[in-house]
Design a protein around this motif. Structure first.
Motif, PDB file in Angstrom:
ATOM      1  N   ILE A  84      45.815  40.593  65.713  1.00 36.97           N
ATOM      2  CA  ILE A  84      46.838  40.714  64.681  1.00 36.97           C
ATOM      3  C   ILE A  84      48.171  40.226  65.233  1.00 36.97           C
ATOM      4  CG2 ILE A  84      48.028  42.292  63.122  1.00 36.97           C
ATOM      5  CD1 ILE A  84      45.547  44.121  63.294  1.00 36.97           C
ATOM      6  N   SER A  85      48.707  39.182  64.621  1.00 37.96           N
ATOM      7  CA  SER A  85      49.967  38.593  65.059  1.00 37.96           C
ATOM      8  C   SER A  85      51.145  39.503  64.738  1.00 37.96           C
ATOM      9  CB  SER A  85      50.198  37.246  64.368  1.00 37.96           C
ATOM     10  OG  SER A  85      49.287  36.276  64.791  1.00 37.96           O
ATOM     11  N   PRO A  86      52.245  39.330  65.479  1.00 35.70           N
ATOM     12  CA  PRO A  86      53.453  40.112  65.180  1.00 35.70           C
ATOM     13  C   PRO A  86      54.152  39.590  63.936  1.00 35.70           C
ATOM     14  CG  PRO A  86      53.872  38.564  66.957  1.00 35.70           C
ATOM     15  CD  PRO A  86      52.403  38.460  66.655  1.00 35.70           C
ATOM     16  N   ILE A  87      54.640  40.515  63.132  1.00 39.02           N
ATOM     17  CA  ILE A  87      55.460  40.180  61.969  1.00 39.02           C
ATOM     18  C   ILE A  87      56.610  41.174  61.928  1.00 39.02           C
ATOM     19  CG2 ILE A  87      55.577  40.124  59.442  1.00 39.02           C
ATOM     20  CD1 ILE A  87      52.800  39.080  59.318  1.00 39.02           C
ATOM     21  N   GLY A  88      57.821  40.664  61.761  1.00 39.75           N
ATOM     22  CA  GLY A  88      58.963  41.546  61.638  1.00 39.75           C
ATOM     23  C   GLY A  88      59.021  42.199  60.264  1.00 39.75           C
ATOM     24  N   LEU A  89      59.738  43.310  60.187  1.00 39.20           N
ATOM     25  CA  LEU A  89      59.971  43.991  58.909  1.00 39.20           C
ATOM     26  C   LEU A  89      58.684  44.380  58.193  1.00 39.20           C
ATOM     27  CD1 LEU A  89      62.953  41.913  57.435  1.00 39.20           C
ATOM     28  CD2 LEU A  89      63.063  44.149  58.501  1.00 39.20           C
ATOM     29  N   GLN A  90      57.627  44.715  58.938  1.00 38.20           N
ATOM     30  CA  GLN A  90      56.357  45.049  58.287  1.00 38.20           C
ATOM     31  C   GLN A  90      56.491  46.229  57.333  1.00 38.20           C
ATOM     32  OE1 GLN A  90      54.030  45.292  61.978  1.00 38.20           O
ATOM     33  NE2 GLN A  90      52.661  43.742  61.146  1.00 38.20           N
ATOM     34  N   GLY A  91      57.311  47.199  57.720  1.00 38.86           N
ATOM     35  CA  GLY A  91      57.475  48.371  56.877  1.00 38.86           C
ATOM     36  C   GLY A  91      58.203  48.107  55.580  1.00 38.86           C
ATOM     37  N   ILE A 100      49.326  51.486  60.355  1.00 37.26           N
ATOM     38  CA  ILE A 100      48.029  51.226  59.714  1.00 37.26           C
ATOM     39  C   ILE A 100      47.267  50.147  60.473  1.00 37.26           C
ATOM     40  CG2 ILE A 100      46.920  50.313  57.634  1.00 37.26           C
ATOM     41  CD1 ILE A 100      49.244  51.589  56.016  1.00 37.26           C
ATOM     42  N   LEU A 101      47.946  49.063  60.808  1.00 35.43           N
ATOM     43  CA  LEU A 101      47.282  47.942  61.480  1.00 35.43           C
ATOM     44  C   LEU A 101      46.956  48.269  62.930  1.00 35.43           C
ATOM     45  CD1 LEU A 101      49.283  44.947  59.981  1.00 35.43           C
ATOM     46  CD2 LEU A 101      46.915  45.606  59.484  1.00 35.43           C
ATOM     47  N   ALA A 129      47.760  52.445  69.257  1.00 30.95           N
ATOM     48  CA  ALA A 129      46.865  51.313  69.528  1.00 30.95           C
ATOM     49  C   ALA A 129      46.146  51.414  70.869  1.00 30.95           C
ATOM     50  CB  ALA A 129      47.652  50.006  69.481  1.00 30.95           C
ATOM     51  N   GLY A 130      46.665  52.190  71.800  1.00 27.65           N
ATOM     52  CA  GLY A 130      46.024  52.304  73.106  1.00 27.65           C
ATOM     53  C   GLY A 130      46.037  50.988  73.858  1.00 27.65           C
ATOM     54  N   SER A 131      44.921  50.652  74.486  1.00 28.89           N
ATOM     55  CA  SER A 131      44.843  49.436  75.299  1.00 28.89           C
ATOM     56  C   SER A 131      44.844  48.159  74.463  1.00 28.89           C
ATOM     57  CB  SER A 131      43.588  49.464  76.180  1.00 28.89           C
ATOM     58  OG  SER A 131      42.422  49.546  75.377  1.00 28.89           O
ATOM     59  N   TYR A 343      48.578  40.887  53.880  1.00 24.63           N
ATOM     60  CA  TYR A 343      47.992  40.861  52.535  1.00 24.63           C
ATOM     61  C   TYR A 343      47.062  42.062  52.367  1.00 24.63           C
ATOM     62  CZ  TYR A 343      49.233  35.822  52.440  1.00 24.63           C
ATOM     63  OH  TYR A 343      49.865  34.609  52.483  1.00 24.63           O
ATOM     64  N   GLY A 344      46.244  42.307  53.391  1.00 23.36           N
ATOM     65  CA  GLY A 344      45.279  43.397  53.317  1.00 23.36           C
ATOM     66  C   GLY A 344      45.940  44.748  53.139  1.00 23.36           C
ATOM     67  N   VAL A 345      46.960  45.028  53.947  1.00 28.84           N
ATOM     68  CA  VAL A 345      47.650  46.313  53.856  1.00 28.84           C
ATOM     69  C   VAL A 345      48.416  46.423  52.546  1.00 28.84           C
ATOM     70  CG1 VAL A 345      49.438  47.762  54.894  1.00 28.84           C
ATOM     71  CG2 VAL A 345      47.788  46.609  56.347  1.00 28.84           C
ATOM     72  N   SER A 346      49.073  45.345  52.131  1.00 25.14           N
ATOM     73  CA  SER A 346      49.825  45.371  50.879  1.00 25.14           C
ATOM     74  C   SER A 346      48.895  45.555  49.677  1.00 25.14           C
ATOM     75  CB  SER A 346      50.630  44.083  50.718  1.00 25.14           C
ATOM     76  OG  SER A 346      51.564  43.936  51.771  1.00 25.14           O
ATOM     77  N   ALA A 347      47.688  45.028  49.772  1.00 29.61           N
ATOM     78  CA  ALA A 347      46.728  45.146  48.668  1.00 29.61           C
ATOM     79  C   ALA A 347      46.029  46.495  48.646  1.00 29.61           C
ATOM     80  CB  ALA A 347      45.685  44.035  48.761  1.00 29.61           C
ATOM     81  N   LEU A 348      45.664  47.007  49.822  1.00 30.22           N
ATOM     82  CA  LEU A 348      44.776  48.169  49.893  1.00 30.22           C
ATOM     83  C   LEU A 348      45.352  49.354  50.657  1.00 30.22           C
ATOM     84  CD1 LEU A 348      41.447  46.243  50.631  1.00 30.22           C
ATOM     85  CD2 LEU A 348      42.297  47.042  48.421  1.00 30.22           C
ATOM     86  N   GLY A 349      46.598  49.267  51.066  1.00 33.69           N
ATOM     87  CA  GLY A 349      47.207  50.404  51.750  1.00 33.69           C
ATOM     88  C   GLY A 349      46.513  50.748  53.052  1.00 33.69           C
ATOM     89  N   LYS A 350      46.231  52.025  53.264  1.00 35.89           N
ATOM     90  CA  LYS A 350      45.664  52.496  54.530  1.00 35.89           C
ATOM     91  C   LYS A 350      44.310  51.859  54.839  1.00 35.89           C
ATOM     92  CE  LYS A 350      48.048  56.959  54.483  1.00 35.89           C
ATOM     93  NZ  LYS A 350      47.891  58.441  54.437  1.00 35.89           N
ATOM     94  N   GLN A 351      43.598  51.414  53.820  1.00 32.54           N
ATOM     95  CA  GLN A 351      42.291  50.786  54.006  1.00 32.54           C
ATOM     96  C   GLN A 351      42.407  49.308  54.383  1.00 32.54           C
ATOM     97  OE1 GLN A 351      39.706  49.875  50.497  1.00 32.54           O
ATOM     98  NE2 GLN A 351      38.437  51.555  51.256  1.00 32.54           N
ATOM     99  N   GLY A 352      43.607  48.750  54.254  1.00 34.37           N
ATOM    100  CA  GLY A 352      43.769  47.307  54.355  1.00 34.37           C
ATOM    101  C   GLY A 352      43.453  46.705  55.701  1.00 34.37           C
ATOM    102  N   GLY A 353      43.825  47.391  56.787  1.00 35.70           N
ATOM    103  CA  GLY A 353      43.536  46.852  58.110  1.00 35.70           C
ATOM    104  C   GLY A 353      42.055  46.798  58.395  1.00 35.70           C
ATOM    105  N   ASP A 354      41.360  47.902  58.137  1.00 36.57           N
ATOM    106  CA  ASP A 354      39.909  47.946  58.346  1.00 36.57           C
ATOM    107  C   ASP A 354      39.202  46.890  57.495  1.00 36.57           C
ATOM    108  OD1 ASP A 354      39.873  50.110  60.155  1.00 36.57           O
ATOM    109  OD2 ASP A 354      39.985  51.554  58.516  1.00 36.57           O
ATOM    110  N   HIS A 355      39.616  46.785  56.248  1.00 40.92           N
ATOM    111  CA  HIS A 355      38.950  45.851  55.339  1.00 40.92           C
ATOM    112  C   HIS A 355      39.138  44.401  55.787  1.00 40.92           C
ATOM    113  CE1 HIS A 355      37.368  44.361  51.491  1.00 40.92           C
ATOM    114  NE2 HIS A 355      38.308  43.430  51.604  1.00 40.92           N
ATOM    115  N   THR A 356      40.351  44.044  56.172  1.00 42.49           N
ATOM    116  CA  THR A 356      40.609  42.662  56.565  1.00 42.49           C
ATOM    117  C   THR A 356      39.832  42.294  57.817  1.00 42.49           C
ATOM    118  OG1 THR A 356      42.839  42.877  55.631  1.00 42.49           O
ATOM    119  CG2 THR A 356      42.409  40.965  57.034  1.00 42.49           C
TER     120      THR A 356
END
Length: 386
Positions: A84-91, A100-101, A129-131, A343-356
């Motif tokens: 997962i690449s860095p993106i500013g202002l994710q929140g 979430i990610l 995120a751990g390691s 896109y995944g998080v914005s579309a599906l919220g907490k489920q978005g990271g897992d789904h993508t």
């Protein structure tokens, strides 16, 4: 349908589906910030379009014993060859998106890179995120601030530091300027109206509260918030990250060091000379220079010339499992994506990271079966000649 994907939301089997849903759920100013490139957005378009010219060779009669996506990178074996690449202002785009990610990255054992200007702190994401936690550094103008950020990263045992070099000045992004997210940002009546039209986003935003630049908060002064981003960034981070600055970081940083933004032979050779452990071939998602090449264009030449001397990775423009396969076929050791995960998080919220993550794995697995690759290192054998 891949059974892993069915565990999440089969209505969104592609990144394009997630993008359409994200556009419907978040305010226009937030979507424009995520989606936009600089100037006329030609390089943003090229980033995606040039991937379509890369063709792979399917093989069907050869024996195939199954797919193994595991990839060793800097001494850690990840479960897939993408992160997962860095993106500013994710929140701002979706409340609590970094957490979430980061949780999804840890669950699926892929890297998550936190941006210096994200809305979660080094310490919070390291714990979540751990390691799998990496950090991308916008190099400060003052060495004292740089040294303190490195101290904090060392304290949480961050394994990989990514130094961003492609922001000697901030790109002119017309969508952001029109939306009031220029430098400095402005709060406009249009933004309020857009937020009101997206009730799911507004409810989550009110629950989470106004996002802050959590990593930078100790350095911003009392009571500074998101509205001061432009002035603070211009005063604190604008400037060229040259060889001298990289050398100083290399001398201080004992973990793995990756330089992000390398697209030419000269910078690759200098990265090797400076002792970098890896580079990410990147053009900042088309957000910095409109007249430049797409990232997939120079990748193969760089990999052919320097792949035995440097760990070469790529981001910018990837939108699917086939794009991951194309990148690996052109010589990348690893790939990163930013917008697809948002896109995944914005579309599906907490489920978005897992789904993508699940849909990208499903797509990549299908491609590997088609081109008869058992491991991700087999992809170069599947590259069709141009």
């Amino acid at each position: 349908m891949n059974p892993e994907l069915l565990k999440y939301n089969p209505q969104y089997p592609s990144v394009q589906d997630l993008k359409k849903k994200a556009k419907q759920r978040i305010p226009k100013f937030a979507f424009d910030y995520l989606e936009g490139g600089c100037n006329d957005e030609l390089n943003l378009w090229r980033n995606e379009a040039d991937f379509r010219d890369i063709q792979l060779i399917p093989r069907y009669l050869k024996k195939h014993r199954g797919v193994d996506m595991r990839t060793e990178l800097f001494g850690h074996v990840y479960d897939a060859p993408f992160g997962i690449s860095p993106i500013g202002l994710q929140g701002l785009m979706w409340p609590n998106a970094p957490v979430i990610l980061a949780k999804a990255a840890r669950k699926h054992n892929i890297p998550y890179i936190l941006s210096t200007v994200s809305t979660a702190s080094i310490e919070e994401i390291a714990e979540v995120a751990g390691s799998q936690f990496w950090f991308q550094l916008y190099h400060p103008t003052e060495n004292k601030l740089r040294d303190d950020i490195l101290r904090r990263l060392d304290a949480v045992e961050c394994p990989v530091l990514v130094v961003l070099v492609d922001v000697p000045s901030f790109g002119l992004r017309y969508r952001e300027i029109k939306a009031g997210l220029s430098m400095p940002p402005k709060i406009t009546i249009n933004n309020f109206i857009q937020a009101a039209l997206r009730p799911a986003w507004s409810v989550e935003f009110l629950k989470a509260g106004m996002p802050t630049f959590a990593t930078l908060k100790p350095y911003m002064g009392k009571d500074l918030d998101i509205k001061q981003l432009g002035k603070f960034m211009n005063a604190t981070f604008t400037g060229r990250v040259d060889s001298e600055k990289i050398k100083a970081i290399r001398d201080l940083w004992k973990g793995k060091l990756v330089i992000k933004g390398v697209v030419c032979d000269e910078d690759m050779e200098e990265s090797i000379r400076l002792g970098a452990d890896g580079v990410i071939v990147s053009n900042h998602g088309g957000r910095q220079i409109d007249a430049g090449e797409s990232t997939i264009k120079p990748l193969k030449g760089l990999a052919d010339s320097y792949g035995d001397k440097m760990t070469i990775m790529i981001d910018s423009g990837l939108r699917s499992g086939p794009d991951i396969g194309r990148s690996l076929a052109c010589g990348a050791k690893f790939t990163f994506m930013g917008r697809p995960f948002m896109y995944g998080v914005s579309a599906l919220g907490k489920q978005g990271g897992d789904h993508t993550i699940a849909l990208l794995k499903a797509q990549l697995k299908q491609v590997m079966e088609q081109v008869c690759c058992e491991q991700v290192g087999d992809f170069p054998t599947a590259l069709a000649s141009s």
